[in-house]
Design a protein around this motif. Structure first.
Motif, PDB file in Angstrom:
ATOM      1  N   LYS A   1      36.307  40.158  42.036  1.00  0.00           N
ATOM      2  CA  LYS A   1      36.201  41.419  42.764  1.00  0.00           C
ATOM      3  C   LYS A   1      36.816  42.530  41.920  1.00  0.00           C
ATOM      4  CE  LYS A   1      36.641  38.823  47.090  1.00  0.00           C
ATOM      5  NZ  LYS A   1      37.440  38.617  48.325  1.00  0.00           N
ATOM      6  N   LEU A   2      36.101  42.861  40.835  1.00  0.00           N
ATOM      7  CA  LEU A   2      36.637  43.850  39.910  1.00  0.00           C
ATOM      8  C   LEU A   2      36.872  45.198  40.568  1.00  0.00           C
ATOM      9  CD1 LEU A   2      34.697  43.164  36.583  1.00  0.00           C
ATOM     10  CD2 LEU A   2      36.947  42.337  37.287  1.00  0.00           C
ATOM     11  N   ASP A   3      36.105  45.489  41.619  1.00  0.00           N
ATOM     12  CA  ASP A   3      36.292  46.772  42.302  1.00  0.00           C
ATOM     13  C   ASP A   3      37.639  46.858  43.012  1.00  0.00           C
ATOM     14  OD1 ASP A   3      35.191  44.709  44.012  1.00  0.00           O
ATOM     15  OD2 ASP A   3      34.956  46.234  45.560  1.00  0.00           O
ATOM     16  N   LYS A   4      38.289  45.700  43.195  1.00  0.00           N
ATOM     17  CA  LYS A   4      39.598  45.688  43.849  1.00  0.00           C
ATOM     18  C   LYS A   4      40.745  45.921  42.852  1.00  0.00           C
ATOM     19  CE  LYS A   4      37.891  44.483  47.896  1.00  0.00           C
ATOM     20  NZ  LYS A   4      37.934  45.409  49.064  1.00  0.00           N
ATOM     21  N   ILE A   5      40.460  45.754  41.565  1.00  0.00           N
ATOM     22  CA  ILE A   5      41.508  45.892  40.557  1.00  0.00           C
ATOM     23  C   ILE A   5      41.812  47.370  40.324  1.00  0.00           C
ATOM     24  CG2 ILE A   5      42.202  45.411  38.187  1.00  0.00           C
ATOM     25  CD1 ILE A   5      41.980  42.934  39.868  1.00  0.00           C
ATOM     26  N   LYS A   6      43.074  47.716  40.456  1.00  0.00           N
ATOM     27  CA  LYS A   6      43.516  49.093  40.226  1.00  0.00           C
ATOM     28  C   LYS A   6      44.283  49.161  38.913  1.00  0.00           C
ATOM     29  CE  LYS A   6      43.817  50.337  45.136  1.00  0.00           C
ATOM     30  NZ  LYS A   6      44.714  50.816  46.225  1.00  0.00           N
ATOM     31  N   LEU A   7      43.893  50.122  38.088  1.00  0.00           N
ATOM     32  CA  LEU A   7      44.499  50.340  36.786  1.00  0.00           C
ATOM     33  C   LEU A   7      44.912  51.801  36.659  1.00  0.00           C
ATOM     34  CD1 LEU A   7      41.739  48.454  34.783  1.00  0.00           C
ATOM     35  CD2 LEU A   7      44.124  47.729  34.836  1.00  0.00           C
ATOM     36  N   PRO A   8      45.739  52.133  35.677  1.00  0.00           N
ATOM     37  CA  PRO A   8      46.058  53.543  35.447  1.00  0.00           C
ATOM     38  C   PRO A   8      44.794  54.322  35.079  1.00  0.00           C
ATOM     39  CG  PRO A   8      47.624  52.118  34.319  1.00  0.00           C
ATOM     40  CD  PRO A   8      46.516  51.242  34.803  1.00  0.00           C
ATOM     41  N   PRO A   9      44.825  55.639  35.176  1.00  0.00           N
ATOM     42  CA  PRO A   9      43.641  56.454  34.863  1.00  0.00           C
ATOM     43  C   PRO A   9      43.074  56.172  33.479  1.00  0.00           C
ATOM     44  CG  PRO A   9      45.333  57.797  35.895  1.00  0.00           C
ATOM     45  CD  PRO A   9      45.963  56.462  35.641  1.00  0.00           C
ATOM     46  N   ASN A  10      41.742  56.155  33.414  1.00  0.00           N
ATOM     47  CA  ASN A  10      40.973  55.996  32.179  1.00  0.00           C
ATOM     48  C   ASN A  10      40.979  54.579  31.614  1.00  0.00           C
ATOM     49  OD1 ASN A  10      40.377  58.759  32.288  1.00  0.00           O
ATOM     50  ND2 ASN A  10      42.154  59.284  31.049  1.00  0.00           N
ATOM     51  N   PHE A  11      41.581  53.626  32.344  1.00  0.00           N
ATOM     52  CA  PHE A  11      41.489  52.219  31.961  1.00  0.00           C
ATOM     53  C   PHE A  11      40.323  51.570  32.705  1.00  0.00           C
ATOM     54  CE2 PHE A  11      45.816  53.011  30.628  1.00  0.00           C
ATOM     55  CZ  PHE A  11      45.981  52.174  29.533  1.00  0.00           C
ATOM     56  N   LYS A  12      39.728  50.567  32.097  1.00  0.00           N
ATOM     57  CA  LYS A  12      38.598  49.864  32.698  1.00  0.00           C
ATOM     58  C   LYS A  12      38.758  48.370  32.477  1.00  0.00           C
ATOM     59  CE  LYS A  12      33.541  49.462  32.415  1.00  0.00           C
ATOM     60  NZ  LYS A  12      32.315  49.847  31.643  1.00  0.00           N
ATOM     61  N   ILE A  13      38.357  47.576  33.469  1.00  0.00           N
ATOM     62  CA  ILE A  13      38.423  46.124  33.350  1.00  0.00           C
ATOM     63  C   ILE A  13      37.038  45.526  33.536  1.00  0.00           C
ATOM     64  CG2 ILE A  13      38.996  45.782  35.808  1.00  0.00           C
ATOM     65  CD1 ILE A  13      40.803  43.416  34.868  1.00  0.00           C
ATOM     66  N   ASP A  14      36.702  44.545  32.704  1.00  0.00           N
ATOM     67  CA  ASP A  14      35.435  43.811  32.784  1.00  0.00           C
ATOM     68  C   ASP A  14      35.723  42.338  32.603  1.00  0.00           C
ATOM     69  OD1 ASP A  14      33.272  45.947  32.869  1.00  0.00           O
ATOM     70  OD2 ASP A  14      34.329  46.554  31.048  1.00  0.00           O
ATOM     71  N   VAL A  15      34.763  41.518  32.957  1.00  0.00           N
ATOM     72  CA  VAL A  15      34.853  40.093  32.653  1.00  0.00           C
ATOM     73  C   VAL A  15      34.403  39.898  31.208  1.00  0.00           C
ATOM     74  CG1 VAL A  15      33.959  37.786  33.150  1.00  0.00           C
ATOM     75  CG2 VAL A  15      34.535  39.335  35.030  1.00  0.00           C
ATOM     76  N   TRP A  16      35.307  39.450  30.376  1.00  0.00           N
ATOM     77  CA  TRP A  16      34.986  39.196  28.967  1.00  0.00           C
ATOM     78  C   TRP A  16      34.327  37.832  28.808  1.00  0.00           C
ATOM     79  CZ3 TRP A  16      36.837  35.747  25.103  1.00  0.00           C
ATOM     80  CH2 TRP A  16      36.471  36.083  23.795  1.00  0.00           C
ATOM     81  N   ALA A  17      34.786  36.849  29.572  1.00  0.00           N
ATOM     82  CA  ALA A  17      34.201  35.503  29.512  1.00  0.00           C
ATOM     83  C   ALA A  17      34.308  34.847  30.879  1.00  0.00           C
ATOM     84  CB  ALA A  17      34.905  34.643  28.468  1.00  0.00           C
ATOM     85  N   ALA A  18      33.206  34.289  31.335  1.00  0.00           N
ATOM     86  CA  ALA A  18      33.188  33.509  32.575  1.00  0.00           C
ATOM     87  C   ALA A  18      32.995  32.037  32.228  1.00  0.00           C
ATOM     88  CB  ALA A  18      32.075  33.994  33.497  1.00  0.00           C
ATOM     89  N   ASP A  19      33.119  31.182  33.235  1.00  0.00           N
ATOM     90  CA  ASP A  19      32.998  29.736  33.050  1.00  0.00           C
ATOM     91  C   ASP A  19      34.050  29.208  32.073  1.00  0.00           C
ATOM     92  OD1 ASP A  19      32.095  27.156  33.354  1.00  0.00           O
ATOM     93  OD2 ASP A  19      30.430  27.372  31.929  1.00  0.00           O
ATOM     94  N   ILE A  20      35.293  29.637  32.279  1.00  0.00           N
ATOM     95  CA  ILE A  20      36.433  29.109  31.514  1.00  0.00           C
ATOM     96  C   ILE A  20      37.386  28.485  32.541  1.00  0.00           C
ATOM     97  CG2 ILE A  20      38.158  29.595  29.747  1.00  0.00           C
ATOM     98  CD1 ILE A  20      35.368  30.401  28.893  1.00  0.00           C
ATOM     99  N   PRO A  21      37.109  27.254  32.988  1.00  0.00           N
ATOM    100  CA  PRO A  21      37.872  26.662  34.090  1.00  0.00           C
ATOM    101  C   PRO A  21      39.375  26.627  33.813  1.00  0.00           C
ATOM    102  CG  PRO A  21      35.923  25.348  33.595  1.00  0.00           C
ATOM    103  CD  PRO A  21      36.050  26.352  32.499  1.00  0.00           C
ATOM    104  N   ASN A  22      40.153  27.097  34.796  1.00  0.00           N
ATOM    105  CA  ASN A  22      41.609  27.017  34.737  1.00  0.00           C
ATOM    106  C   ASN A  22      42.165  27.645  33.452  1.00  0.00           C
ATOM    107  OD1 ASN A  22      44.292  24.767  34.483  1.00  0.00           O
ATOM    108  ND2 ASN A  22      43.988  26.095  36.242  1.00  0.00           N
ATOM    109  N   ALA A  23      41.626  28.797  33.079  1.00  0.00           N
ATOM    110  CA  ALA A  23      42.033  29.458  31.829  1.00  0.00           C
ATOM    111  C   ALA A  23      43.519  29.806  31.852  1.00  0.00           C
ATOM    112  CB  ALA A  23      41.196  30.720  31.623  1.00  0.00           C
ATOM    113  N   ARG A  24      44.253  29.334  30.868  1.00  0.00           N
ATOM    114  CA  ARG A  24      45.702  29.537  30.833  1.00  0.00           C
ATOM    115  C   ARG A  24      46.107  30.291  29.560  1.00  0.00           C
ATOM    116  NH1 ARG A  24      49.084  28.364  35.269  1.00  0.00           N
ATOM    117  NH2 ARG A  24      50.664  27.633  33.817  1.00  0.00           N
ATOM    118  N   GLU A  25      46.937  29.691  28.707  1.00  0.00           N
ATOM    119  CA  GLU A  25      47.400  30.424  27.526  1.00  0.00           C
ATOM    120  C   GLU A  25      46.248  30.666  26.543  1.00  0.00           C
ATOM    121  OE1 GLU A  25      50.729  30.496  23.939  1.00  0.00           O
ATOM    122  OE2 GLU A  25      50.596  28.706  25.196  1.00  0.00           O
TER     123      GLU A  25
END
Length: 399
Positions: free
Chosen positions: A52-76
């Motif tokens: 739900k990227l529309d729920k993510i709040k960032l400082p002005p002029n910042f943008k968030i996207d999904v860089w990679a999907a299908d990465i189960p349990n992505a950690r370090e």
């Protein structure tokens, strides 16, 4: 065609070729890693995720996207010099290499490097080799970039404790070239019999017979650390104990100034809170190193990095960005955010929320949990999410 026309045409063709060449060079730089097809390679360019990227709040002029999907349990995450993103996980047995081959700002290729590992949470990259931290051992994939299609690993060290309670590892190479490996307490609160528990160790991976050296003591469960680019000092997050109430104790951001320092566990928490079970067995609070910053109770701070890039505004330069994974047993959930802090010498101040929205405060339900942060060469920020199984990319563009 007259002489001037011929010159104009020639100049036009020349400019076109130069422009085309520059574009090709830029494209080539973005596509620095091209890979061949193999059984362990998967195209993830069409992978989707329920975020739900529309729920993510960032400082002005910042943008968030999904860089990679299908990465189960992505950690370090760890990143090679040419942009290969290596990803560990805690709940599964795999380690991945994720690549943006076409330079469009999103990953399109995923390699499974191994699928027989034990909580391979930690990944670190050095001199062309990938190191992976399991519960009880460190393994190495030599010359990994040239062996993505046929990855093989060797065991560097296999003598760490086998206890899985806080047994997963976050690993990273320090300025001294040694691999730093935490060993969490095998409990919520206890006085471990073995000295190696509740510590951060370091390992000389180039030694023919590496042996862990205890670098810091009294560390309950660190799953994130980095080195100040100005001073070279190590900073680390530490998760506070449970079952002392909603608001006690705070999780911590700590600063190491010399080897052998003790940070209080299990006797003291957040510098001044005496443990009700083990506090009388230790010395006074002054015997231990107090945290540089208190991060909130139960927020579970994990990955942290000093921001060194040039994409974000100048005030972010050398700030610490921390991923707070979020609480699991607090009556009202806390965490599920990214925060930033200003670091100056031994001082860490002015903590601010950088990215929020993974938790629905009203419903008290989370749809994502940030784990680690890493910086790409262009200064954008990657964020792993082990709940949503994705890696986000945060960019900045002044308007």
């Amino acid at each position: 065609m007259n002489y001037l026309s011929k010159i104009s045409v020639a100049l036009g063709i020349g400019i076109t070729l130069v422009t085309f060449g520059c574009q090709q060079n830029q494209k080539a730089e973005a596509q620095s890693v091209k890979t061949q097809n193999s059984a362990n390679k998967q195209n993830i360019s069409g992978a989707t995720s329920e975020v739900k990227l529309d729920k993510i709040k960032l400082p002005p002029n910042f943008k968030i996207d999904v860089w990679a999907a299908d990465i189960p349990n992505a950690r370090e995450m760890a990143i090679s010099e040419d942009g290969i993103v290596f990803v560990g996980n805690r709940q599964e047995n795999k380690v991945y290499a994720v690549i943006d081959e076409d330079g469009d700002g999103k990953a399109d290729t995923k390699f499974t490097l191994a699928d027989d590992l034990h909580m391979p949470n930690g990944v670190a990259y050095k001199d062309g080799d990938l190191y992976v931290g399991e519960v009880s051992r460190i393994i190495r994939f030599k010359d990994i970039k040239n062996n993505l299609n046929n990855p093989k690993y060797e065991v560097v060290y296999d003598g760490y404790p086998t206890e899985t309670h806080h047994g997963w590892k976050f690993i990273a190479f320090g300025p001294d070239g040694k691999l730093y490996v935490p060993v969490g307490a095998p409990c919520n609160i206890c006085e471990p019999e073995k000295e190696i528990f509740a510590s951060i160790t370091r390992l000389d991976v180039d030694s023919p017979n590496p042996t862990p050296e205890i670098y810091a003591k009294g560390v309950r469960n660190s799953v994130g650390f980095d080195w100040d680019p100005k001073t070279g000092d190590m900073w680390f997050t530490d998760n506070g104990r449970d079952m002392m109430g909603d608001d006690v104790p705070n999780c911590e951001l700590n600063h190491i100034t010399e080897a052998g320092q003790h940070f209080g566990y299990p006797y003291w928490h957040e510098g001044t809170v005496k443990d009700p079970e083990f506090g009388d067995k230790g010395g006074p609070a002054s015997d231990y190193v107090a945290p540089a910053a208190k991060l909130g109770a139960h927020v579970a701070p994990l990955g942290m990095r000093f921001y060194e890039g040039n994409m974000f505004p100048t005030e972010y330069k050398n700030q610490v960005i921390i991923a707070k994974h979020g609480s699991w047993n607090r009556s009202k959930k806390s965490g599920y955010v990214l925060t930033s802090l200003k670091v100056d010498g031994s001082s860490a101040t002015d903590e601010k929320e950088f990215a929020t929205g993974w938790l629905d405060e009203e419903a008290q339900e989370a749809w994502g949990r940030p784990v680690d942060v890493q910086e790409l060469k262009d200064g954008s920020l990657l964020i792993s999410d082990d709940m949503a199984g994705v890696i986000y990319r945060v960019t900045y563009s002044a308007k």
